[in-house]
Design a protein around this motif. Structure first.
Motif, PDB file in Angstrom:
ATOM      1  N   ALA A  63      49.278  16.844  52.437  1.00  0.00           N
ATOM      2  CA  ALA A  63      50.561  16.272  52.717  1.00  0.00           C
ATOM      3  C   ALA A  63      51.127  15.338  51.477  1.00  0.00           C
ATOM      4  O   ALA A  63      52.056  15.125  51.236  1.00  0.00           O
ATOM      5  N   ALA A  64      50.089  14.318  51.212  1.00  0.00           N
ATOM      6  CA  ALA A  64      50.465  13.425  50.324  1.00  0.00           C
ATOM      7  C   ALA A  64      50.438  14.052  48.951  1.00  0.00           C
ATOM      8  O   ALA A  64      50.997  13.159  47.925  1.00  0.00           O
ATOM      9  N   ARG A  65      50.138  15.103  48.612  1.00  0.00           N
ATOM     10  CA  ARG A  65      50.189  15.632  47.316  1.00  0.00           C
ATOM     11  C   ARG A  65      50.730  16.860  47.345  1.00  0.00           C
ATOM     12  O   ARG A  65      50.264  18.042  46.906  1.00  0.00           O
ATOM     13  N   TRP A  66      51.983  17.094  48.151  1.00  0.00           N
ATOM     14  CA  TRP A  66      52.482  18.434  48.454  1.00  0.00           C
ATOM     15  C   TRP A  66      52.711  19.255  47.164  1.00  0.00           C
ATOM     16  O   TRP A  66      52.352  20.774  47.191  1.00  0.00           O
ATOM     17  N   PRO A  67      53.786  18.680  46.186  1.00  0.00           N
ATOM     18  CA  PRO A  67      53.791  19.690  45.063  1.00  0.00           C
ATOM     19  C   PRO A  67      52.487  20.074  44.292  1.00  0.00           C
ATOM     20  O   PRO A  67      52.650  21.223  43.747  1.00  0.00           O
ATOM     21  N   GLU A  68      51.767  19.199  44.269  1.00  0.00           N
ATOM     22  CA  GLU A  68      50.381  19.654  43.450  1.00  0.00           C
ATOM     23  C   GLU A  68      49.731  20.526  44.419  1.00  0.00           C
ATOM     24  O   GLU A  68      49.201  21.680  43.774  1.00  0.00           O
ATOM     25  N   TYR A  69      49.718  20.390  45.819  1.00  0.00           N
ATOM     26  CA  TYR A  69      49.183  21.624  46.654  1.00  0.00           C
ATOM     27  C   TYR A  69      49.824  23.132  46.445  1.00  0.00           C
ATOM     28  O   TYR A  69      49.273  23.853  46.562  1.00  0.00           O
ATOM     29  N   LEU A  70      51.271  23.109  46.546  1.00  0.00           N
ATOM     30  CA  LEU A  70      51.969  24.187  46.260  1.00  0.00           C
ATOM     31  C   LEU A  70      51.606  24.917  44.822  1.00  0.00           C
ATOM     32  O   LEU A  70      51.411  26.019  44.709  1.00  0.00           O
ATOM     33  N   ALA A  71      51.374  23.842  43.677  1.00  0.00           N
ATOM     34  CA  ALA A  71      51.042  24.454  42.483  1.00  0.00           C
ATOM     35  C   ALA A  71      49.661  25.246  42.594  1.00  0.00           C
ATOM     36  O   ALA A  71      49.350  25.985  41.996  1.00  0.00           O
ATOM     37  N   TRP A  72      48.711  24.583  43.402  1.00  0.00           N
ATOM     38  CA  TRP A  72      47.463  25.244  43.352  1.00  0.00           C
ATOM     39  C   TRP A  72      47.569  26.514  43.953  1.00  0.00           C
ATOM     40  O   TRP A  72      47.022  27.361  43.568  1.00  0.00           O
ATOM     41  N   ALA A  73      48.252  26.706  45.146  1.00  0.00           N
ATOM     42  CA  ALA A  73      48.385  27.931  45.889  1.00  0.00           C
ATOM     43  C   ALA A  73      49.096  28.913  45.110  1.00  0.00           C
ATOM     44  O   ALA A  73      48.198  30.012  45.028  1.00  0.00           O
ATOM     45  N   ASP A  74      49.874  28.647  44.360  1.00  0.00           N
ATOM     46  CA  ASP A  74      50.528  29.594  43.407  1.00  0.00           C
ATOM     47  C   ASP A  74      49.562  30.074  42.364  1.00  0.00           C
ATOM     48  O   ASP A  74      49.326  31.145  41.859  1.00  0.00           O
ATOM     49  N   ALA A  75      48.675  29.187  41.690  1.00  0.00           N
ATOM     50  CA  ALA A  75      47.756  29.328  40.901  1.00  0.00           C
ATOM     51  C   ALA A  75      46.671  30.122  41.386  1.00  0.00           C
ATOM     52  O   ALA A  75      46.024  31.363  40.567  1.00  0.00           O
ATOM     53  N   VAL A  76      46.044  30.003  42.325  1.00  0.00           N
ATOM     54  CA  VAL A  76      45.097  30.640  43.019  1.00  0.00           C
ATOM     55  C   VAL A  76      45.444  32.053  43.233  1.00  0.00           C
ATOM     56  O   VAL A  76      44.824  33.046  42.922  1.00  0.00           O
ATOM     57  N   GLN A  77      46.832  32.431  43.855  1.00  0.00           N
ATOM     58  CA  GLN A  77      47.260  33.556  44.132  1.00  0.00           C
ATOM     59  C   GLN A  77      47.305  34.471  42.812  1.00  0.00           C
ATOM     60  O   GLN A  77      47.202  35.816  42.941  1.00  0.00           O
ATOM     61  N   GLY A  78      47.808  33.655  41.783  1.00  0.00           N
ATOM     62  CA  GLY A  78      47.819  34.455  40.556  1.00  0.00           C
ATOM     63  C   GLY A  78      46.429  34.785  40.087  1.00  0.00           C
ATOM     64  O   GLY A  78      46.197  35.531  39.042  1.00  0.00           O
ATOM     65  N   ALA A  79      45.217  34.359  40.532  1.00  0.00           N
ATOM     66  CA  ALA A  79      43.864  34.524  40.008  1.00  0.00           C
ATOM     67  C   ALA A  79      43.180  35.674  40.865  1.00  0.00           C
ATOM     68  O   ALA A  79      42.277  36.262  40.425  1.00  0.00           O
ATOM     69  N   THR A  80      43.586  35.534  42.330  1.00  0.00           N
ATOM     70  CA  THR A  80      42.859  36.089  43.263  1.00  0.00           C
ATOM     71  C   THR A  80      43.698  36.424  44.493  1.00  0.00           C
ATOM     72  O   THR A  80      44.658  36.148  44.515  1.00  0.00           O
ATOM     73  N   ARG A  81      43.036  36.870  45.427  1.00  0.00           N
ATOM     74  CA  ARG A  81      43.779  37.090  46.796  1.00  0.00           C
ATOM     75  C   ARG A  81      43.720  35.910  47.611  1.00  0.00           C
ATOM     76  O   ARG A  81      42.642  35.129  47.632  1.00  0.00           O
ATOM     77  N   LEU A  82      44.825  35.464  48.148  1.00  0.00           N
ATOM     78  CA  LEU A  82      45.119  34.044  48.893  1.00  0.00           C
ATOM     79  C   LEU A  82      45.514  34.511  50.406  1.00  0.00           C
ATOM     80  O   LEU A  82      46.627  35.053  50.333  1.00  0.00           O
ATOM     81  N   ASP A  83      44.726  33.873  51.155  1.00  0.00           N
ATOM     82  CA  ASP A  83      45.328  33.985  52.449  1.00  0.00           C
ATOM     83  C   ASP A  83      45.360  32.658  53.139  1.00  0.00           C
ATOM     84  O   ASP A  83      44.109  32.020  53.248  1.00  0.00           O
ATOM     85  N   ASN A  84      46.336  32.426  53.796  1.00  0.00           N
ATOM     86  CA  ASN A  84      47.520  33.095  53.855  1.00  0.00           C
ATOM     87  C   ASN A  84      48.343  32.903  52.396  1.00  0.00           C
ATOM     88  O   ASN A  84      48.159  32.084  51.605  1.00  0.00           O
ATOM     89  N   PRO A  85      49.264  33.912  52.107  1.00  0.00           N
ATOM     90  CA  PRO A  85      49.812  33.892  50.821  1.00  0.00           C
ATOM     91  C   PRO A  85      50.626  32.553  50.271  1.00  0.00           C
ATOM     92  O   PRO A  85      51.189  31.920  51.286  1.00  0.00           O
ATOM     93  N   ALA A  86      50.838  32.389  49.169  1.00  0.00           N
ATOM     94  CA  ALA A  86      51.406  31.326  48.657  1.00  0.00           C
ATOM     95  C   ALA A  86      52.831  31.067  49.045  1.00  0.00           C
ATOM     96  O   ALA A  86      53.335  29.964  49.218  1.00  0.00           O
TER      97      ALA A  86
END
Length: 291
Positions: A63-86
């Motif tokens: 929560a303290a770095r929410w935009p960074e966290y969302l960007a991380w989720a997008d990047a991981v999903q771009g590289a492999t399977r992410l659960d739950n999805p970005a």
């Protein structure tokens, strides 16, 4: 499955310290021949792309770095399977989803969202709760009485100053009966717990509260199961859910209402004995989805 298949359970510094489910999940996956590892989501040198799947577990400091966290989720999903999805991460980490659920006819705790720059309107009677729309573990959350409007307004002003949208909800008079957390795995109900009230004091922001006090196993009613299923059916892309937790309380009229949907990093309470079958189901689903 060959031992060379790697699955990462994404966590955080507080997750590594406090997530009681994490070692059980790692052990269960490793027992099935998986190279299962736990890694903090913000670990600078971890290669998420080497994993057959990444499962978000206890990323409790996002929560303290929410935009960074969302960007991380997008990047991981771009590289492999992410659960739950970005896309679900983005949708569910902002509690404005409650307004969407209400608009689809799902009974939720009545919620007013107050963005920075908007007028602050507080309840004229009854106790109420103020918290940020992006938060985890009851952080920056407080319960107020009618006489505390000035303090509540100050709380909202502080949230706005930090760029956060504030939420105002009534404090349910029957909350002392306990919140119920219903866990779903792969779309099917698995197990449930009941926990005691969290906001036991009035007018205090206490970020050291125990987020899940007085845990006991719980058998949900038919009405609670129906409500949870209705809420999950209203989630965009709900068929993609590996796990979900629906937190339910009793409204003043005795009907169950959704407090929150936890689709990103919920405690799944598998460390409690009744969750053993849930751990086996979780392991099966992770393996299926990693193939």
């Amino acid at each position: 499955m060959a031992a060379t298949v790697r699955v990462a359970l994404a966590t955080s510094e507080p997750g590594l310290a406090w997530d009681a489910d994490l070692p059980l999940m790692l052990e269960a996956l490793r027992a099935r021949g998986v190279d299962a590892v736990a890694a903090a989501w913000d670990a600078p040198d971890f290669d998420w792309g080497r994993c057959a799947a990444v499962v978000i577990r206890s990323t409790w400091d996002y929560a303290a770095r929410w935009p960074e966290y969302l960007a991380w989720a997008d990047a991981v999903q771009g590289a492999t399977r992410l659960d739950n999805p970005a896309a679900l991460v983005r949708w569910n980490t902002d509690k404005r989803y409650l307004a969407e659920l209400a608009g689809r006819g799902v009974p939720v705790v009545p919620t007013r969202f107050i963005a920075p720059g908007e007028a602050v309107v507080l309840p004229v009677d009854g106790q109420f709760v103020v918290k940020p729309a992006v938060s985890a573990g009851a952080r920056d959350t407080a319960r107020y009485a009618e006489r505390h409007h000035e303090a509540a307004a100050g709380h909202i002003a502080a949230l706005h100053a930090a760029g956060a949208t504030a939420m105002v909800q009534p404090y349910l008079s029957r909350i002392d009966e306990g919140e119920r957390a219903l866990v779903f795995l792969g779309g099917s109900f698995s197990h449930a717990i009941r926990k005691g009230p969290v906001l036991t004091d009035v007018g205090t922001v206490d970020n050291d509260r125990v987020p899940h006090p007085d845990l006991v196993p719980y058998r949900p009613s038919a009405a609670e199961l129906a409500l949870a299923s209705s809420a999950l059916a209203s989630v965009p892309g709900s068929r993609a859910l590996l796990y979900a937790r629906v937190d339910i309380a009793t409204a003043d009229d005795g009907a169950p209402v959704v407090m929150e949907l936890e689709l990103v990093e919920p405690n799944l309470f598998m460390f409690m004995g009744h969750g053993e079958h849930g751990l086996a189901r979780f392991t099966d689903l992770v393996l299926e989805r990693a193939m």
